[in-house]
Design a protein around this motif. Structure first.
Motif, short mmCIF file in Angstrom:
data_model
loop_
_atom_site.label_atom_id
_atom_site.label_comp_id
_atom_site.label_asym_id
_atom_site.label_seq_id
_atom_site.Cartn_x
_atom_site.Cartn_y
_atom_site.Cartn_z
N GLY A 15 16.20 -47.60 -17.88
CA GLY A 15 14.74 -47.41 -17.94
C GLY A 15 14.04 -48.12 -16.80
O GLY A 15 13.11 -47.58 -16.19
N GLY A 16 14.48 -49.32 -16.48
CA GLY A 16 13.89 -50.06 -15.36
C GLY A 16 14.13 -49.39 -14.03
O GLY A 16 13.25 -49.34 -13.17
N THR A 19 11.90 -46.32 -13.82
CA THR A 19 10.53 -46.77 -13.59
C THR A 19 10.33 -47.18 -12.14
O THR A 19 9.32 -46.82 -11.52
CB THR A 19 10.19 -47.93 -14.54
N SER A 48 4.22 -45.73 -12.83
CA SER A 48 5.37 -46.47 -13.37
C SER A 48 5.06 -47.05 -14.75
O SER A 48 5.95 -47.12 -15.61
CB SER A 48 5.83 -47.56 -12.41
N ASN A 52 7.37 -46.10 -17.81
CA ASN A 52 8.02 -47.18 -18.55
C ASN A 52 7.68 -47.10 -20.03
O ASN A 52 8.56 -47.21 -20.89
CB ASN A 52 7.60 -48.53 -17.97
N HIS A 56 10.59 -46.19 -22.88
CA HIS A 56 10.99 -47.18 -23.87
C HIS A 56 10.49 -46.83 -25.28
O HIS A 56 11.17 -47.14 -26.26
CB HIS A 56 10.54 -48.58 -23.46
#
Length: 82
Positions: A15-16, A19, A48, A52, A56
């Motif tokens: 996920g990071g 993003t 972003s 994000n 999530h």
């Protein structure tokens, strides 16, 4: 237990990375289309944040996104910069 933790950490890292790619990609795209650095960085940052949150909310936490939780998330992100 350890395997589940490894899967969760891997998902969080993915996920990071997604993003970060959206942030940099949006900023580059805006710069290539004539935006100033400030507007490009702001656009990338906003894109972003949305990416994000959606990633999530759906993938990491398995819940549907709602307007209420999104505004709470944005408020938390903004407080981190104060």
């Amino acid at each position: 237990m350890q395997k589940k933790l490894n899967v969760e950490v891997t998902i969080y890292i993915i996920g990071g990375l997604i993003t970060a790619a959206v942030d940099v990609g949006t900023m580059k795209l805006l710069l290539l289309n004539g935006a100033t650095a400030v507007y490009a960085a702001t656009g990338g940052f906003l894109a972003s944040i949305l990416t994000n949150y959606l990633f999530h909310a759906k993938i990491t936490f398995g819940k549907m996104a709602s307007r209420d939780t999104f505004f709470k998330y944005v408020a938390l992100v903004c407080m981190n910069y104060l």
